[in-house]
Scaffold this motif. Structure first.
Motif, PDB file in Angstrom:
ATOM      1  N   ILE A 171       8.018   2.489   5.850  1.00  0.00           N
ATOM      2  CA  ILE A 171       6.863   1.602   5.680  1.00  0.00           C
ATOM      3  C   ILE A 171       7.350   0.243   5.194  1.00  0.00           C
ATOM      4  O   ILE A 171       8.293   0.147   4.392  1.00  0.00           O
ATOM      5  N   PHE A 172       6.745  -0.811   5.727  1.00  0.00           N
ATOM      6  CA  PHE A 172       7.099  -2.187   5.383  1.00  0.00           C
ATOM      7  C   PHE A 172       5.837  -2.910   4.921  1.00  0.00           C
ATOM      8  O   PHE A 172       4.813  -2.877   5.620  1.00  0.00           O
ATOM      9  N   LEU A 173       5.904  -3.571   3.773  1.00  0.00           N
ATOM     10  CA  LEU A 173       4.801  -4.392   3.296  1.00  0.00           C
ATOM     11  C   LEU A 173       5.056  -5.844   3.674  1.00  0.00           C
ATOM     12  O   LEU A 173       6.125  -6.392   3.399  1.00  0.00           O
ATOM     13  N   THR A 174       4.082  -6.463   4.330  1.00  0.00           N
ATOM     14  CA  THR A 174       4.173  -7.882   4.649  1.00  0.00           C
ATOM     15  C   THR A 174       3.284  -8.716   3.729  1.00  0.00           C
ATOM     16  O   THR A 174       3.441  -9.936   3.669  1.00  0.00           O
ATOM     17  N   GLN A 175       2.356  -8.045   3.037  1.00  0.00           N
ATOM     18  CA  GLN A 175       1.491  -8.763   2.106  1.00  0.00           C
ATOM     19  C   GLN A 175       0.969  -7.802   1.061  1.00  0.00           C
ATOM     20  O   GLN A 175       0.596  -6.676   1.361  1.00  0.00           O
ATOM     21  N   CYS A 176       0.975  -8.256  -0.189  1.00  0.00           N
ATOM     22  CA  CYS A 176       0.386  -7.481  -1.282  1.00  0.00           C
ATOM     23  C   CYS A 176      -0.102  -8.490  -2.313  1.00  0.00           C
ATOM     24  O   CYS A 176       0.698  -9.082  -3.031  1.00  0.00           O
ATOM     25  N   LYS A 177      -1.411  -8.718  -2.365  1.00  0.00           N
ATOM     26  CA  LYS A 177      -1.982  -9.762  -3.212  1.00  0.00           C
ATOM     27  C   LYS A 177      -3.044  -9.172  -4.134  1.00  0.00           C
ATOM     28  O   LYS A 177      -3.898  -8.390  -3.700  1.00  0.00           O
ATOM     29  N   LEU A 178      -2.975  -9.572  -5.407  1.00  0.00           N
ATOM     30  CA  LEU A 178      -3.968  -9.146  -6.396  1.00  0.00           C
ATOM     31  C   LEU A 178      -4.960 -10.275  -6.608  1.00  0.00           C
ATOM     32  O   LEU A 178      -4.572 -11.388  -6.978  1.00  0.00           O
TER      33      LEU A 178
END
Length: 227
Positions: free
Chosen positions: A56-63
């Protein structure tokens, strides 16, 4: 080559005293369930799926904070603790499919496909989702001042103004991957008999994705040492 044993002695670390340090602090560690479905074309057609590996690859993770606690404020900085936030995630599942074809004594084929996903989850202080609440400094609105006309005190000056505003630059919370558990069902969308090939693979995937949400924070070592 023969390995030679080496001696070792403890060394004195070079260290200087610092009362404040700036380090990543863990805000939360949620486990998200991601559900996706995808059709993957196989060329040449497959006779039998041998193995499927996944990453799995994360390209965006925003809080994104959406609610704040207003009882903790410092004059000049006006920090606010977020008590509720939306965590937006986006990325893709990389699938490595190994399969055999109808060729007798043929080579094992390899198909790499990226299955995208996106979504959000709610993190709440009331549900104990946070280990540490996100902290955001508040910027002030711009203000201006006017001046009296020195030659005519009944009118203001039109050519002189005083402007003021302050901006607080915050550390953006970010994410790190912890673990991913994959559960999937792979099948041909069209029924095939024994020894028949198929050129499309339908996949239903469930992923339990664990993330660490962090924010770089200043820590007072003297205060921590007293606790």
């Amino acid at each position: 080559m023969t390995e030679v044993p080496l001696t070792n002695e403890p060394s004195t670390p070079f260290a200087t005293f610092a009362r404040f340090i700036k380090v990543p602090a863990v805000l939360a560690e949620p486990t998200l369930q991601i559900v996706v479905e995808a059709d993957i074309a196989l060329d040449p057609p497959a006779l039998e799926i041998k193995r499927v590996l996944k990453d799995i690859f994360l390209t965006q993770c925003k809080l994104l904070p959406v609610a704040f606690r207003d009882d903790i404020r410092t004059p000049g900085l006006s920090p606010r603790e977020a008590t509720r936030a939306k965590l937006f995630v986006e990325g893709f599942i990389r699938k490595k499919i190994e399969y055999s074809t109808a060729d007798c004594n043929g080579v094992i084929r390899d198909r790499i496909a990226d299955v995208p996903f996106s979504g959000f989850t709610d993190l709440r202080d009331d549900d104990d989702d946070f280990f540490l609440l996100p902290l955001l400094g508040e910027s002030s609105r711009s203000s201006s001042s006017r001046f009296i006309n020195q030659k005519n005190s009944t009118i203001p000056r039109q050519d002189q103004y005083f402007f003021e505003n302050s901006v607080f630059y915050n550390e953006q919370p970010y994410c790190e991957l912890v673990s991913a558990n994959f559960f999937e069902l792979d099948f041909s969308p069209n029924h095939v008999d024994a020894n028949e090939t198929f050129n499309k693979l339908r996949e239903k995937i469930v992923v339990d994705l664990s993330l660490t949400v962090l924010q770089v924070r200043q820590i007072d070592l003297q205060t921590q040492a007293k606790k």
